[in-house]
Structures are given as structure tokens and as C-alpha cells.
Design a protein around this motif. Structure first.
Motif, mmCIF file in Angstrom:
data_model
loop_
_atom_site.group_PDB
_atom_site.id
_atom_site.type_symbol
_atom_site.label_atom_id
_atom_site.label_comp_id
_atom_site.label_asym_id
_atom_site.label_seq_id
_atom_site.Cartn_x
_atom_site.Cartn_y
_atom_site.Cartn_z
ATOM 1 N N UNK A 90 -22.445 -4.742 -34.565
ATOM 2 C CA UNK A 90 -22.580 -3.446 -35.219
ATOM 3 C C UNK A 90 -23.148 -2.427 -34.250
ATOM 4 N N UNK A 101 -36.170 8.683 -39.164
ATOM 5 C CA UNK A 101 -34.744 8.863 -38.912
ATOM 6 C C UNK A 101 -33.963 7.607 -39.269
ATOM 7 N N UNK A 102 -32.983 7.784 -40.124
ATOM 8 C CA UNK A 102 -32.177 6.664 -40.606
ATOM 9 C C UNK A 102 -31.125 6.297 -39.580
ATOM 10 N N UNK A 103 -30.913 5.005 -39.407
ATOM 11 C CA UNK A 103 -29.808 4.545 -38.582
ATOM 12 C C UNK A 103 -28.556 4.431 -39.428
ATOM 13 N N UNK A 104 -27.451 4.958 -38.901
ATOM 14 C CA UNK A 104 -26.158 4.899 -39.562
ATOM 15 C C UNK A 104 -25.281 3.914 -38.796
ATOM 16 N N UNK A 105 -24.650 3.030 -39.548
ATOM 17 C CA UNK A 105 -23.911 1.930 -38.933
ATOM 18 C C UNK A 105 -22.405 2.134 -38.977
ATOM 19 N N UNK A 106 -21.752 1.605 -37.930
ATOM 20 C CA UNK A 106 -20.310 1.499 -37.942
ATOM 21 C C UNK A 106 -19.876 0.293 -38.757
ATOM 22 N N UNK A 107 -18.559 0.113 -38.955
ATOM 23 C CA UNK A 107 -18.053 -0.955 -39.823
ATOM 24 C C UNK A 107 -18.124 -2.345 -39.220
ATOM 25 N N UNK B 33 -37.877 0.319 -43.917
ATOM 26 C CA UNK B 33 -36.579 0.662 -44.498
ATOM 27 C C UNK B 33 -36.043 -0.498 -45.329
ATOM 28 N N UNK B 35 -32.148 -1.613 -46.572
ATOM 29 C CA UNK B 35 -30.714 -1.365 -46.467
ATOM 30 C C UNK B 35 -29.989 -2.334 -47.383
ATOM 31 N N UNK B 40 -19.132 -8.483 -45.589
ATOM 32 C CA UNK B 40 -18.079 -7.984 -44.728
ATOM 33 C C UNK B 40 -18.164 -6.505 -44.395
ATOM 34 N N UNK B 41 -19.266 -5.872 -44.812
ATOM 35 C CA UNK B 41 -19.398 -4.437 -44.577
ATOM 36 C C UNK B 41 -20.647 -4.128 -43.754
ATOM 37 N N UNK B 42 -20.817 -2.858 -43.422
ATOM 38 C CA UNK B 42 -21.975 -2.421 -42.647
ATOM 39 C C UNK B 42 -23.184 -2.202 -43.552
ATOM 40 N N UNK B 43 -24.384 -2.330 -43.011
ATOM 41 C CA UNK B 43 -25.582 -1.969 -43.777
ATOM 42 C C UNK B 43 -25.581 -0.474 -44.088
ATOM 43 N N UNK B 45 -28.136 2.684 -45.856
ATOM 44 C CA UNK B 45 -29.526 3.038 -46.139
ATOM 45 C C UNK B 45 -29.797 3.121 -47.643
ATOM 46 N N UNK B 97 -36.495 -0.768 -34.640
ATOM 47 C CA UNK B 97 -36.410 -1.416 -35.941
ATOM 48 C C UNK B 97 -36.415 -2.924 -35.766
ATOM 49 N N UNK B 99 -35.799 -6.324 -37.856
ATOM 50 C CA UNK B 99 -35.060 -6.631 -39.082
ATOM 51 C C UNK B 99 -35.414 -8.000 -39.643
#
Lengths: 114, 109
Positions: A90, A101-107, B33, B35, B40-43, B45, B97, B99
Motif C-alpha cells: 500500500x 494529518x490523515x494518511x490516505x491510502x491507494x488501493x 487513529x 481505520x 481486499x481494499x485499502x484502509x 480513516x 504511525x 500500526x
């Protein structure tokens, strides 16, 4: 606004082959990250970048290299793939250093090394 | 070392309430945080806590106690679409971060 995109989505490699995973974000974020996710384990940080032209090692950097030539792109390279690198990869981005600040993830990219 | 603990799996009934706990030991603390990650998908928020107390956001609430190194995510009026893994993550003193392994939540009708 696509957010964070990753290519390819799936890949099968043979041991010793090389490949590059591409991450792109259109949110003008400074920070970008590469993680791997394995069953039963938390996301583990491979490498990260705090801005264009910068890279830094994370928790599990061995066997990987990265480059951030353009602000919007973050590339992850595997020079000589090993079965232990079979994982889901990812990419994530965030705007700045702040703790809020939020981390935004790719697929994600699902990689299998045979 | 740094450590985040969450239960591996929980099961709950549609329409009920479930609480997912997270305990942490990290070098410094700059926020926690939650999430959500569907299979099969991304995390994606859900919530952020940096001060002690409860943050409510619709059916989801998150609580933090910094002195106890403890947080929980509370999900109310459970729906089948809430079946997912819930990841707890702590921002350490270097703003990285850390996890947890995630809690797989199974919702039964």
C-alpha cells in the motif's frame, strides 16, 4: 480528483526478477509512504518521503529501493524479488508532518513471488 | 519496543453494539487513529483522538485515555456493511504511525 492511485494492481514474479511499483497522488501532499501488509501483522513501513527529492528508511527497508523525483509520484523498486516479498503493498500520502494529518491510502498492489 | 495490541477477531449481531479495544506502548504519543479496512481494499480513516475523552461521529465513537495507553472504538446499530477489519494506529514522537495488526469484526444477522 483520483486521490492515491497505484499500478499495477496485481503482479506475479519469479524469484530474482525485478519490478517497480508506481504510486501517484493528486492532492499535492508532501509526505508519501510505502507499506506492506501481511496476514496477522500490522502495516509495516518500508520507506517514506517527506518531500520531492527526499527518501528515508522505514521499519523493513531491506530488498527495496524508492525514488521521489516528482512530488506527485513515489516509486518502489524490487531489484531481485524473493518469496518473502510476497505481500500486499500500500502507498499512502498525507499533507504534512502534523499528528492530526490523515494518511490516505491507494488501493494496493498484490504481489506474489514464486 | 513499540507495541499496539488489539483482539484478533470479534463477532457481533446486526443491530447490536460492539467495542473494540486497543492498548499501546510507544515512544511518545501524538495521537491515535482508527481505520476501517474491508477485505481486499485499502484502509480508510474513521477517527482521530489526541486528547482524553470520547469523540462521537454518527454510529461510531472513539475513546482515549493517554494515562492508561488505551483506546476503544464503539460501533452502534451494527450493519452488515460494518463487517471489516478495524486498525488502531498511534503517531509516535517522530510522527510515524505505528500500526496494530487489526481486529476482524464479523457481523451475524
Amino acid at each position: 480528483n483520483a486521490g492515491v492511485t497505484q499500478t499495477p494492481k496485481f503482479r506475479v514474479l519469479k524469484t530474482g526478477q525485478s519490478m517497480t511499483l508506481l504510486c501517484a497522488q493528486d492532492m499535492n501532499h508532501e509526505y508519501m509512504y510505502w507499506y506492506r501488509q501481511d496476514p496477522g501483522m500490522g502495516l509495516r513501513l518500508i520507506h517514506y518521503s517527506v518531500g520531492e527529492g527526499t527518501t528515508a528508511k522505514g521499519e523493513v527497508p531491506d530488498g527495496y529501493n524508492v525514488s521521489r523525483l516528482k512530488k506527485q509520484n513515489f516509486l518502489l523498486g524490487l531489484e531481485s524479488a524473493a518469496p518473502s516479498q510476497t505481500s500486499v503493498y500500500f502507498c499512502a500520502s498525507k499533507s504534512g508532518e502534523g499528528g492530526t494529518d490523515t494518511q490516505y491510502f491507494g488501493p494496493g498492489t498484490r504481489l506474489t513471488v514464486l | 519496543g513499540q507495541n499496539i495490541d488489539q483482539p484478533t477477531e470479534m463477532t457481533a449481531t446486526e443491530g447490536a453494539i460492539v467495542q473494540i479495544n486497543c492498548t499501546y506502548q510507544t515512544s511518545g504519543f501524538n495521537g491515535l487513529f482508527w481505520y476501517q479496512q474491508h477485505a481486499g481494499e485499502a484502509p480508510t480513516f474513521l477517527s482521530y483522538n489526541v486528547l482524553d475523552g470520547l469523540e462521537e461521529k454518527g454510529r461510531f465513537s472513539s475513546f482515549l485515555s493517554r494515562s492508561k495507553g488505551y483506546s476503544y472504538l464503539l460501533l452502534k446499530e451494527l450493519q452488515m456493511k460494518d463487517s471489516a477489519s478495524y486498525l488502531c494506529a498511534v503517531t509516535d514522537s517522530n510522527y510515524q504511525l505505528i500500526w496494530g495488526a487489526g481486529t476482524k469484526l464479523i457481523i451475524k444477522p
